[in-house]
Write a protein that holds these residues in place. Structure first.
Motif, PDB file in Angstrom:
ATOM      1  N   ARG A  30       0.697  -1.133  -0.074  1.00 43.26           N
ATOM      2  CA  ARG A  30       0.158  -0.012  -0.051  1.00 43.26           C
ATOM      3  C   ARG A  30       1.037   1.194  -0.064  1.00 43.26           C
ATOM      4  NH1 ARG A  30      -2.553  -0.883   4.293  1.00 43.26           N
ATOM      5  NH2 ARG A  30      -1.430   0.152   5.701  1.00 43.26           N
ATOM      6  N   ASP A  31       0.703   2.236  -0.774  1.00 44.86           N
ATOM      7  CA  ASP A  31       1.608   3.285  -1.016  1.00 44.86           C
ATOM      8  C   ASP A  31       0.966   4.413  -0.153  1.00 44.86           C
ATOM      9  OD1 ASP A  31      -0.450   4.508  -2.391  1.00 44.86           O
ATOM     10  OD2 ASP A  31       0.410   4.377  -4.398  1.00 44.86           O
ATOM     11  N   GLU A  32       1.838   5.824  -0.246  1.00 44.32           N
ATOM     12  CA  GLU A  32       1.285   6.609   0.492  1.00 44.32           C
ATOM     13  C   GLU A  32       0.030   7.301   0.261  1.00 44.32           C
ATOM     14  OE1 GLU A  32       3.068   8.725  -3.254  1.00 44.32           O
ATOM     15  OE2 GLU A  32       3.297   6.999  -2.024  1.00 44.32           O
ATOM     16  N   THR A  33      -0.543   7.077  -0.934  1.00 43.14           N
ATOM     17  CA  THR A  33      -1.893   7.527  -1.182  1.00 43.14           C
ATOM     18  C   THR A  33      -2.953   6.506  -0.819  1.00 43.14           C
ATOM     19  OG1 THR A  33      -1.984   6.697  -3.664  1.00 43.14           O
ATOM     20  CG2 THR A  33      -1.014   9.001  -3.119  1.00 43.14           C
ATOM     21  N   GLY A  34      -2.764   5.344  -0.539  1.00 41.92           N
ATOM     22  CA  GLY A  34      -3.729   4.227  -0.209  1.00 41.92           C
ATOM     23  C   GLY A  34      -3.840   3.267  -1.273  1.00 41.92           C
ATOM     24  N   ALA A  55       5.707  -6.330  -6.407  1.00 42.47           N
ATOM     25  CA  ALA A  55       4.828  -5.521  -5.956  1.00 42.47           C
ATOM     26  C   ALA A  55       5.481  -4.020  -5.637  1.00 42.47           C
ATOM     27  CB  ALA A  55       4.180  -6.126  -4.592  1.00 42.47           C
ATOM     28  N   VAL A  56       6.521  -4.058  -5.007  1.00 45.04           N
ATOM     29  CA  VAL A  56       7.286  -2.943  -5.239  1.00 45.04           C
ATOM     30  C   VAL A  56       7.484  -2.094  -6.355  1.00 45.04           C
ATOM     31  CG1 VAL A  56       9.341  -1.808  -4.290  1.00 45.04           C
ATOM     32  CG2 VAL A  56       8.428  -3.225  -2.785  1.00 45.04           C
ATOM     33  N   LEU A  67       5.611   3.744   0.667  1.00 47.69           N
ATOM     34  CA  LEU A  67       4.992   2.595   1.130  1.00 47.69           C
ATOM     35  C   LEU A  67       4.788   2.741   2.532  1.00 47.69           C
ATOM     36  CD1 LEU A  67       6.751  -0.521  -0.685  1.00 47.69           C
ATOM     37  CD2 LEU A  67       5.016   0.992  -1.427  1.00 47.69           C
ATOM     38  N   GLU A  68       3.249   2.572   2.856  1.00 48.71           N
ATOM     39  CA  GLU A  68       2.735   2.490   4.075  1.00 48.71           C
ATOM     40  C   GLU A  68       2.972   1.183   4.780  1.00 48.71           C
ATOM     41  OE1 GLU A  68      -1.110   3.870   4.091  1.00 48.71           O
ATOM     42  OE2 GLU A  68      -0.682   5.893   4.079  1.00 48.71           O
ATOM     43  N   ALA A  69       2.657  -0.016   4.026  1.00 48.71           N
ATOM     44  CA  ALA A  69       2.556  -1.356   4.736  1.00 48.71           C
ATOM     45  C   ALA A  69       2.920  -2.370   3.359  1.00 48.71           C
ATOM     46  CB  ALA A  69       1.320  -1.637   5.361  1.00 48.71           C
TER      47      ALA A  69
END
Length: 109
Positions: A30-34, A55-56, A67-69
């Motif tokens: 999950r990136d910084e924008t969701g 995925a990255v 990335l958030e998670a």
């Protein structure tokens, strides 16, 4: 360890990708924008990438700045050093590792 709904979602996406492709690993980030990106490992004669690396790469090539998670679904007990490095290249996201049944095995930063 209790996960919030968004972290549970990326584990579910990773499990689904793995099952759909019959792959050894499934991952989601999950990136910084969701936005979320799900992938499986690539095992070709000329190209070998883990599910986390794919995925990255998908997130970065789509413009993600951090990335958030991340989640990895695998039979292995721990993520590889290369998987952790790929996550760290795009920030210090949490990497959740779960088994194919979705049971959480660990959390890595």
């Amino acid at each position: 360890m209790t996960l919030d709904a968004e972290d549970t979602k990326i584990i579910t996406l990773a499990r689904s990708a793995r099952a759909r492709n019959g792959s050894a690993e499934g991952a989601a980030v999950r990136d910084e924008t969701g936005r979320t990106y799900a992938a499986t490992d690539v095992d070709l004669p000329s190209l070998k990438l883990s599910a986390v690396q794919v995925a990255v790469a998908m997130a970065v090539s789509s413009g993600a700045e951090s990335l958030e998670a991340a989640a990895l679904v695998t039979e292995a007990e721990d993520p590889s050093a290369d998987d952790i490095a790929a996550i760290e290249d795009v920030g210090n996201a949490i990497l959740y590792v779960a088994g194919p049944d979705g049971v959480l095995k660990g959390r890595y930063v």
